[in-house]
Design a protein around this motif. Structure first.
Motif, PDB file in Angstrom:
ATOM      1  N   ALA A 158       0.754  -1.119  -0.018  1.00 39.82           N
ATOM      2  CA  ALA A 158       0.116   0.035  -0.014  1.00 39.82           C
ATOM      3  C   ALA A 158       0.780   1.289   0.128  1.00 39.82           C
ATOM      4  N   ILE A 159       1.934   1.212   0.699  1.00 38.58           N
ATOM      5  CA  ILE A 159       2.832   2.277   0.799  1.00 38.58           C
ATOM      6  C   ILE A 159       3.437   2.807  -0.620  1.00 38.58           C
ATOM      7  N   GLY A 160       3.946   1.533  -1.150  1.00 35.37           N
ATOM      8  CA  GLY A 160       4.575   1.742  -2.703  1.00 35.37           C
ATOM      9  C   GLY A 160       3.468   2.270  -3.506  1.00 35.37           C
ATOM     10  N   ASP A 161       2.213   1.866  -3.383  1.00 35.19           N
ATOM     11  CA  ASP A 161       1.297   2.291  -4.248  1.00 35.19           C
ATOM     12  C   ASP A 161       1.090   3.948  -4.056  1.00 35.19           C
ATOM     13  N   ALA A 162       1.044   4.186  -2.789  1.00 36.88           N
ATOM     14  CA  ALA A 162       0.780   5.671  -2.294  1.00 36.88           C
ATOM     15  C   ALA A 162       1.778   6.480  -3.013  1.00 36.88           C
ATOM     16  N   LEU A 163       3.165   5.871  -2.824  1.00 36.65           N
ATOM     17  CA  LEU A 163       4.176   6.592  -3.220  1.00 36.65           C
ATOM     18  C   LEU A 163       4.081   7.035  -4.671  1.00 36.65           C
ATOM     19  N   GLY A 164       3.672   6.280  -5.513  1.00 33.52           N
ATOM     20  CA  GLY A 164       3.851   6.400  -6.958  1.00 33.52           C
ATOM     21  C   GLY A 164       2.196   6.986  -7.598  1.00 33.52           C
ATOM     22  N   ALA A 165       1.420   7.069  -6.613  1.00 27.23           N
ATOM     23  CA  ALA A 165      -0.095   7.382  -7.147  1.00 27.23           C
ATOM     24  C   ALA A 165      -0.359   8.635  -7.881  1.00 27.23           C
ATOM     25  N   ASN A 166       0.569   9.417  -7.719  1.00 23.16           N
ATOM     26  CA  ASN A 166       0.410  10.961  -8.373  1.00 23.16           C
ATOM     27  C   ASN A 166       1.426  11.110  -9.511  1.00 23.16           C
ATOM     28  N   PRO A 218      15.206  17.287  -7.110  1.00 24.62           N
ATOM     29  CA  PRO A 218      16.564  16.722  -7.609  1.00 24.62           C
ATOM     30  C   PRO A 218      16.562  15.274  -7.336  1.00 24.62           C
ATOM     31  N   ASP A 219      15.972  14.745  -6.211  1.00 25.98           N
ATOM     32  CA  ASP A 219      16.089  13.528  -5.730  1.00 25.98           C
ATOM     33  C   ASP A 219      14.781  12.728  -5.928  1.00 25.98           C
ATOM     34  N   GLY A 220      14.050  13.201  -6.770  1.00 25.00           N
ATOM     35  CA  GLY A 220      12.625  12.529  -6.975  1.00 25.00           C
ATOM     36  C   GLY A 220      12.032  12.396  -5.834  1.00 25.00           C
ATOM     37  N   ILE A 221      10.957  11.357  -5.986  1.00 23.41           N
ATOM     38  CA  ILE A 221       9.979  10.896  -4.826  1.00 23.41           C
ATOM     39  C   ILE A 221      10.907  10.538  -3.485  1.00 23.41           C
ATOM     40  N   THR A 222      10.497  11.219  -2.601  1.00 25.67           N
ATOM     41  CA  THR A 222      11.465  10.798  -1.231  1.00 25.67           C
ATOM     42  C   THR A 222      10.475  10.557  -0.206  1.00 25.67           C
ATOM     43  N   ASP A 223       9.212  10.763   0.088  1.00 26.36           N
ATOM     44  CA  ASP A 223       8.230  10.789   0.785  1.00 26.36           C
ATOM     45  C   ASP A 223       6.860  10.603   0.445  1.00 26.36           C
ATOM     46  N   LEU A 245      11.635   0.761  -1.660  1.00 28.45           N
ATOM     47  CA  LEU A 245      10.483   1.397  -2.141  1.00 28.45           C
ATOM     48  C   LEU A 245      10.905   2.588  -2.863  1.00 28.45           C
ATOM     49  N   LEU A 246      11.656   3.592  -2.493  1.00 30.71           N
ATOM     50  CA  LEU A 246      11.899   4.927  -3.253  1.00 30.71           C
ATOM     51  C   LEU A 246      12.661   4.566  -4.640  1.00 30.71           C
ATOM     52  N   LEU A 247      13.484   3.460  -4.668  1.00 27.78           N
ATOM     53  CA  LEU A 247      14.123   2.998  -5.874  1.00 27.78           C
ATOM     54  C   LEU A 247      13.163   2.494  -6.695  1.00 27.78           C
ATOM     55  N   SER A 248      11.990   1.962  -6.367  1.00 29.69           N
ATOM     56  CA  SER A 248      11.029   1.189  -7.480  1.00 29.69           C
ATOM     57  C   SER A 248       9.992   2.254  -7.739  1.00 29.69           C
ATOM     58  N   VAL A 249       9.891   3.133  -6.992  1.00 31.41           N
ATOM     59  CA  VAL A 249       9.034   4.416  -7.591  1.00 31.41           C
ATOM     60  C   VAL A 249       9.730   5.516  -8.513  1.00 31.41           C
ATOM     61  N   ASN A 250      10.823   5.562  -8.250  1.00 31.88           N
ATOM     62  CA  ASN A 250      11.450   6.715  -9.222  1.00 31.88           C
ATOM     63  C   ASN A 250      11.892   5.990 -10.661  1.00 31.88           C
ATOM     64  N   HIS A 251      10.886   6.159 -11.310  1.00 28.18           N
ATOM     65  CA  HIS A 251      11.264   5.820 -12.796  1.00 28.18           C
ATOM     66  C   HIS A 251       9.843   6.522 -13.549  1.00 28.18           C
ATOM     67  N   GLY A 252      10.333   6.474 -14.874  1.00 29.17           N
ATOM     68  CA  GLY A 252       9.149   7.219 -15.716  1.00 29.17           C
ATOM     69  C   GLY A 252       8.067   6.171 -16.181  1.00 29.17           C
ATOM     70  N   GLY A 253       7.559   5.240 -15.598  1.00 32.01           N
ATOM     71  CA  GLY A 253       6.987   4.035 -15.843  1.00 32.01           C
ATOM     72  C   GLY A 253       5.683   4.003 -15.120  1.00 32.01           C
ATOM     73  N   ASP A 254       4.992   2.767 -15.008  1.00 34.08           N
ATOM     74  CA  ASP A 254       3.953   2.312 -14.039  1.00 34.08           C
ATOM     75  C   ASP A 254       4.305   2.223 -12.706  1.00 34.08           C
ATOM     76  N   ASN A 255       4.930   3.301 -11.989  1.00 33.71           N
ATOM     77  CA  ASN A 255       5.747   3.253 -10.797  1.00 33.71           C
ATOM     78  C   ASN A 255       4.897   2.966  -9.572  1.00 33.71           C
ATOM     79  N   ASP A 256       3.501   3.053  -9.630  1.00 35.33           N
ATOM     80  CA  ASP A 256       3.090   2.830  -8.586  1.00 35.33           C
ATOM     81  C   ASP A 256       2.862   1.355  -8.461  1.00 35.33           C
ATOM     82  N   SER A 257       2.538   0.691  -9.528  1.00 34.83           N
ATOM     83  CA  SER A 257       2.539  -0.977  -9.422  1.00 34.83           C
ATOM     84  C   SER A 257       3.876  -1.358  -9.124  1.00 34.83           C
ATOM     85  N   THR A 258       4.868  -0.912  -9.635  1.00 29.36           N
ATOM     86  CA  THR A 258       6.343  -1.452  -9.424  1.00 29.36           C
ATOM     87  C   THR A 258       6.406  -1.341  -8.217  1.00 29.36           C
TER      88      THR A 258
END
Length: 489
Positions: A148-156, A171-176, A417-430
């Motif tokens: 759920a946390i990973g999903d919320a990190l990438g939801a937006n 510059p660090d992308g999504i961090t929280d 979690l932060l590594l898996s969400v910081n990319h330009g794709g379907d990041n909430d699912s990853t």
């Protein structure tokens, strides 16, 4: 003197008349101290009221006399009612059972088996007491809350290029987590999967029938209803339920469209119209999207055998995704979770998953993604470039690869979690799938407490985990209110 309860009044009236007490008290309730219903014993001590229980008793089971006599005691002991109390009696079990059975044959009232686990200290919001089973749920909570946390990190930022992510987040992308840490369809469907696993267990316990995939299909039709589809259009032509049932569907926050996948919704709408369940051999489409894999983590709970878990997760994903990379990635992912929940390290779990995977036709893309993820993790130096080398995560094989890589390359689930969400794709699912893996591997204690506390549906997850532990315990409920909460369908 304390006023007599109805059962005590019957004891008083039929003090030396076992047949009379058995005839008139058959539907009366008694309390058994402790948590165990079954077992060999010479004397079964029961009580007529909470006030009669021995000092120090904090947990007990309330059930009718006919259930004690016909269902729940393996031996035929003496039945000792209110030992040491002013209104006390002892009966021969066999004689009492014969009298009760004669009453039920004569009046035709039928048996209504029920039992409620109760406790002295815990009462739910509606005043009902349930026995709470102590358990170690760190890995399971970590798996589900991590997802759920990973999903919320990438939801937006789902499918936005990293340039936009950097503009929004620095510059660090999504961090929280965002200020409002809401989840998407990934977590919504995972919750309905978990509900299906619980309801399928109830079904098997009551009827002996095991049809997890059909129960899951019904759960996803309820999810479809939350996505602005009227119930008569969502439930399917085989359903006879006038309203969606169960406890989960009562949470109104689920009734929000959080980027539901078109592949999932269209496949479920097709089932609702035709009543034909999609399978691996009769696919509904040729989609390899990640929507089949991102929801199956709870399938890991369905069986001890990883081969069965793999097959169940395949069948689950095939309800909506017909390409091998769509459903085989789900099978491998569920086995990974299955092994991690049982304390295996990630590479050990991967060996088991790949062993199942390579037996299946069409496994090549998923295996290639796994191998690439392992190779990149061995190189170290994690970052956006490494993640994006594995793909965009929009299909099952690349979503699994990114989740696996992110969990392998670091021992910190929060970094994963932060590594898996910081990319330009379907990041909430990853990130959701990474959270499932990292949480199952490390346990909930290793995830940032503020994330665990804030993420949407934390209370729902915690309640469902506790319910699963209760349902699969020796104290599994048989009270009607439990079957309203988790109907066996």
């Amino acid at each position: 003197m304390t006023a007599l309860t109805p059962m005590e009044q019957l004891l008083h009236e039929h003090e030396d008349d076992v047949a009379g007490f058995g005839h008139h008290a058959v539907h009366g309730e008694l309390l058994i101290p402790g948590e165990v219903l079954l077992g060999e014993r010479e004397v079964l001590e029961v009580y007529t009221d909470e006030s009669r229980l021995p000092a120090g008793v904090e947990q007990w089971i309330r059930l009718p006399l006919h259930t004690i006599l016909s269902r729940l005691v393996a031996s035929k002991p003496k039945l000792h009612v209110n030992p040491g109390q002013p209104v006390e009696a002892e009966f021969d079990f066999g004689e009492l059972a014969d009298a009760a059975a004669q009453h039920m044959r004569i009046c035709g009232c039928g048996e209504r088996p029920s039992a409620t686990r109760e406790a002295a200290r815990w009462v739910d919001g509606e005043g009902r007491r349930f026995f709470l089973v102590p358990h170690d749920d760190s890995r399971l909570r970590g798996c589900l809350l991590g997802g759920a946390i990973g999903d919320a990190l990438g939801a937006n930022t789902e499918n936005l290029p990293m340039e936009v992510v950097y503009e929004r987040h620095g510059p660090d992308g999504i961090t929280d987590l965002p200020e409002k840490p809401d989840v998407t369809d990934d977590t919504q469907m995972t919750l309905f999967t978990f509900e299906a696993i619980i309801r399928a267990h109830v079904r098997e316990r009551l009827t002996g029938e095991r049809d997890i995939t059909t129960v899951t299909q019904n759960a996803y039709q309820r999810w479809l209803h939350t996505q602005k589809t009227p119930w008569d259009k969502a439930r399917g032509i085989h359903s006879t339920v006038d309203e969606p049932d169960g406890w989960l569907i009562t949470h109104q926050d689920l009734f929000r469209m959080r980027a539901p996948g078109l592949t999932c919704t269209s496949a479920l709408q097709e089932y609702a119209r035709t009543g034909e369940q999609a399978t691996i051999t009769k696919p509904v489409n040729n989609s390899k999207g990640c929507g089949g894999a991102m929801r199956v983590a709870p399938v890991a709970l369905a069986d001890e055998d990883p081969a069965i878990v793999f097959a169940l997760a395949e069948d689950n994903a095939a309800l909506t995704h017909g390409h091998p990379s769509g459903y085989l990635s789900a099978g491998a992912f569920a086995v990974l979770v299955h092994q991690l929940l049982r304390g295996k390290d990630l590479l050990e779990a991967l060996d088991v998953a790949v062993d199942e995977l390579v037996r299946c036709e069409g496994h090549e893309e998923v295996v290639a993604g796994i191998e690439h993820a392992v190779e990149l993790a061995a190189l170290g130096n994690p970052g956006v470039e490494r993640v994006e080398e594995l793909g965009r995560g929009g299909v099952g094989d690349t979503a699994l690869a990114i989740a696996l890589y992110s969990t392998l390359v670091t021992d910190d689930p929060n970094e994963a979690l932060l590594l898996s969400v910081n990319h330009g794709g379907d990041n909430d699912s990853t990130a959701s799938m990474c959270g499932n893996l990292a949480g199952a591997l490390h346990g909930v204690e290793k995830i940032r407490p503020d994330w665990v506390e804030r993420v949407q549906f934390r209370e729902v997850v915690d309640r469902m985990v506790a319910d699963w532990e209760l349902e699969t315990s020796a104290a599994a409920p048989v009270a009607q209110e439990w079957f309203v909460r988790y109907p066996p369908s």
